[in-house]
Motif scaffolding. Structure first.
Motif, short mmCIF file in Angstrom:
data_model
loop_
_atom_site.label_atom_id
_atom_site.label_comp_id
_atom_site.label_asym_id
_atom_site.label_seq_id
_atom_site.Cartn_x
_atom_site.Cartn_y
_atom_site.Cartn_z
N ALA A 14 -4.76 57.46 56.53
CA ALA A 14 -4.72 58.39 57.55
C ALA A 14 -6.18 58.64 57.94
O ALA A 14 -6.48 58.71 59.68
CB ALA A 14 -4.11 59.17 57.25
N ALA A 15 -7.56 58.90 57.20
CA ALA A 15 -8.69 59.68 58.32
C ALA A 15 -9.43 58.42 59.04
O ALA A 15 -10.17 58.53 59.58
CB ALA A 15 -9.59 60.06 57.23
N LEU A 40 -11.62 55.53 45.08
CA LEU A 40 -11.53 55.26 46.48
C LEU A 40 -12.71 55.30 47.21
O LEU A 40 -12.28 57.07 47.54
CB LEU A 40 -10.16 54.54 46.75
CG LEU A 40 -9.07 54.57 45.49
CD1 LEU A 40 -8.27 54.57 45.91
CD2 LEU A 40 -9.68 53.45 45.06
N GLU A 41 -12.59 54.60 48.28
CA GLU A 41 -13.52 55.92 49.33
C GLU A 41 -13.51 55.48 50.97
O GLU A 41 -13.28 53.68 50.96
CB GLU A 41 -14.74 55.67 49.17
CG GLU A 41 -16.06 54.43 48.83
CD GLU A 41 -17.14 54.67 48.69
OE1 GLU A 41 -17.60 55.73 47.57
OE2 GLU A 41 -18.44 53.73 48.68
N THR A 42 -13.37 55.33 51.99
CA THR A 42 -13.16 55.13 53.24
C THR A 42 -14.64 54.67 53.52
O THR A 42 -15.45 54.74 52.77
CB THR A 42 -12.86 56.51 54.07
OG1 THR A 42 -14.23 57.24 54.41
CG2 THR A 42 -12.11 56.99 53.94
N ASN A 46 -18.70 58.91 60.32
CA ASN A 46 -19.60 59.68 61.11
C ASN A 46 -20.57 59.05 61.01
O ASN A 46 -21.29 58.36 59.99
CB ASN A 46 -19.22 61.34 61.16
CG ASN A 46 -19.65 62.11 60.23
OD1 ASN A 46 -20.44 61.51 59.42
ND2 ASN A 46 -19.54 62.86 59.59
N ASP A 47 -21.09 59.83 61.95
CA ASP A 47 -22.76 58.99 62.12
C ASP A 47 -23.50 59.62 60.76
O ASP A 47 -24.98 59.01 60.73
CB ASP A 47 -23.87 59.36 63.58
CG ASP A 47 -23.04 60.77 63.36
OD1 ASP A 47 -23.69 61.75 62.62
OD2 ASP A 47 -24.08 61.45 65.02
N ARG A 48 -23.53 60.36 59.72
CA ARG A 48 -23.95 61.22 58.81
C ARG A 48 -23.33 60.34 57.52
O ARG A 48 -23.97 60.54 56.26
CB ARG A 48 -24.02 62.21 58.50
CG ARG A 48 -24.20 63.64 60.07
CD ARG A 48 -23.90 64.94 59.53
NE ARG A 48 -22.72 64.93 60.38
CZ ARG A 48 -22.14 66.08 60.31
NH1 ARG A 48 -23.20 67.43 59.17
NH2 ARG A 48 -20.86 66.47 60.57
N GLY A 49 -22.80 59.62 57.94
CA GLY A 49 -22.40 58.56 56.66
C GLY A 49 -21.22 59.23 56.33
O GLY A 49 -21.06 58.99 54.95
N CYS A 50 -20.52 60.51 56.28
CA CYS A 50 -19.37 61.30 55.16
C CYS A 50 -18.69 60.07 55.39
O CYS A 50 -17.53 59.67 55.79
CB CYS A 50 -19.00 62.57 56.25
SG CYS A 50 -21.13 63.51 56.55
N LYS A 51 -17.65 60.82 54.14
CA LYS A 51 -16.47 60.34 53.21
C LYS A 51 -15.56 60.54 52.73
O LYS A 51 -16.40 61.55 52.84
CB LYS A 51 -17.22 58.81 51.96
CG LYS A 51 -18.12 57.34 53.02
CD LYS A 51 -18.52 56.74 52.06
CE LYS A 51 -19.06 55.69 52.43
NZ LYS A 51 -19.68 54.64 51.63
N ILE A 52 -13.85 59.61 52.76
CA ILE A 52 -13.16 61.17 51.73
C ILE A 52 -13.14 59.71 50.66
O ILE A 52 -12.49 58.38 51.01
CB ILE A 52 -12.16 61.46 52.90
CG1 ILE A 52 -12.47 62.34 54.04
CG2 ILE A 52 -11.32 62.07 52.29
CD1 ILE A 52 -11.54 62.65 54.70
N LEU A 61 -9.45 64.58 45.28
CA LEU A 61 -9.81 64.01 47.39
C LEU A 61 -11.08 64.94 47.13
O LEU A 61 -11.28 66.23 46.40
CB LEU A 61 -8.69 64.40 48.58
CG LEU A 61 -7.83 63.72 48.38
CD1 LEU A 61 -7.47 64.45 49.43
CD2 LEU A 61 -7.56 62.13 48.24
N HIS A 62 -12.14 64.30 47.84
CA HIS A 62 -13.97 64.59 47.53
C HIS A 62 -14.16 64.73 49.12
O HIS A 62 -13.70 63.24 49.82
CB HIS A 62 -14.99 64.34 46.22
CG HIS A 62 -14.27 64.42 45.16
ND1 HIS A 62 -13.67 65.72 44.07
CD2 HIS A 62 -14.16 63.54 44.18
CE1 HIS A 62 -13.92 65.34 43.47
NE2 HIS A 62 -14.18 64.39 43.11
N TRP A 63 -14.51 65.47 49.63
CA TRP A 63 -15.59 65.21 50.94
C TRP A 63 -16.75 64.86 50.72
O TRP A 63 -17.71 65.62 50.14
CB TRP A 63 -15.69 66.36 51.69
CG TRP A 63 -16.11 66.06 53.23
CD1 TRP A 63 -17.84 66.73 53.27
CD2 TRP A 63 -15.85 65.15 54.20
NE1 TRP A 63 -18.08 66.06 54.67
CE2 TRP A 63 -16.76 65.17 55.18
CE3 TRP A 63 -14.73 64.55 54.32
CZ2 TRP A 63 -17.08 64.53 56.44
CZ3 TRP A 63 -14.79 64.02 55.56
CH2 TRP A 63 -16.26 64.19 56.73
N VAL A 64 -17.50 63.78 50.42
CA VAL A 64 -18.77 63.42 50.05
C VAL A 64 -19.50 62.76 51.17
O VAL A 64 -19.72 62.70 52.75
CB VAL A 64 -18.44 61.68 49.75
CG1 VAL A 64 -19.76 60.98 49.07
CG2 VAL A 64 -18.12 61.91 48.09
#
Length: 249
Positions: A14-15, A40-42, A46-52, A61-64
């Motif tokens: 969904a993200a 598992l990772e998205t 964004n332009d900073r390479g962040c993933k859920i 769940l993590h915000w990485v």
């Protein structure tokens, strides 16, 4: 209990649907697998390479960001609504311009999730087994692709929740899909699968010689399957190599 993981993975999908440009083949929704961390990772959101990410062993769940976990939520005993609140608050605070929306454009093989759905953490043994399945699949596919000179990413598709690869066969008009599938109407447990296509049509397998491991199917699913119970990397690779060789001949 694997449904709990499948449901959790939909927050990642969904993200991707919310924040990434739509691709016609839906590949913006598929997930990577980090076998070193068991996540598992998205795709980068964004332009900073962040993933859920979804963490198998911690059932969270993590915000990485920059390969470092910044924020987490443990799923055990959390409701669907509580998880959505966390994700909505998280993505808003990160000033992502689009809002997080839990809107899937495909159907899942279980009842729709209501706000009061409550997650229940599977046992540690079950989580380790499910993680082992993904690691086994990743390793077998990586080595098979290299040995057979195929070209493909290895991704997890949130709809069917298979670990899959797809590649054309050089000097042939065929393409093949191969990977690990979760239990379904074809098999009661996790299994490796491979199938070939000529255009959009599945290749008939009725005249193929038997495999040393696994078996050919030729009804609704045209291809070969191998239950992964008691299967190691070597046997998994042998199964795929034999099937690919059959298709090439």
């Amino acid at each position: 209990m694997s449904n709990q993981i499948h449901i959790a993975a939909q927050y990642l999908a969904a993200a991707s649907i919310s924040f990434l440009p739509k691709k016609e083949d839906d590949s913006h929704t598929n997930l990577g697998f980090n076998k070193e961390k068991g996540y598992l990772e998205t795709w980068p959101l964004n332009d900073r390479g962040c993933k859920i990410t979804f963490d198998y062993l911690n059932f969270s769940l993590h915000w990485v960001a920059n390969n470092t976990v910044r924020l987490s939520i443990l799923l055990d005993k959390k409701t669907h609504r509580e998880v959505l609140n966390w994700l909505e608050s998280l993505t808003t605070s990160l000033t992502i311009k689009k809002p997080y929306a839990y809107k899937l454009h495909y159907e899942l093989p279980y009842d729709s999730i209501s706000d009061d759905f409550v997650f229940k953490k599977p046992s540690n043994n079950v989580l380790r087994e499910l993680l082992h399945n993904r690691i086994l699949a990743q390793n077998v596919l990586e080595k098979t692709i290299k040995i057979t000179s195929l070209e493909s990413d290895i991704r997890i598709w949130p709809h069917h929740f298979d670990t899959g690869a797809f590649s054309s066969i050089k000097k042939s008009d065929l393409s093949i899909g191969l990977g690990l599938a979760i239990p379904d109407s074809t098999q009661d447990g996790y299994y490796f699968y491979i199938s070939a296509y000529k255009g959009h049509d599945g290749v008939d397998t009725s005249s193929f010689d038997s495999l040393s491991l696994g078996e050919w199917k030729n009804k609704d699913f045209k291809g070969a399957v191998l239950p992964i119970s008691d299967i190691d990397e070597e046997k998994g690779i042998t199964f795929f190599k034999e099937a690919i060789s059959t298709y090439k001949n």
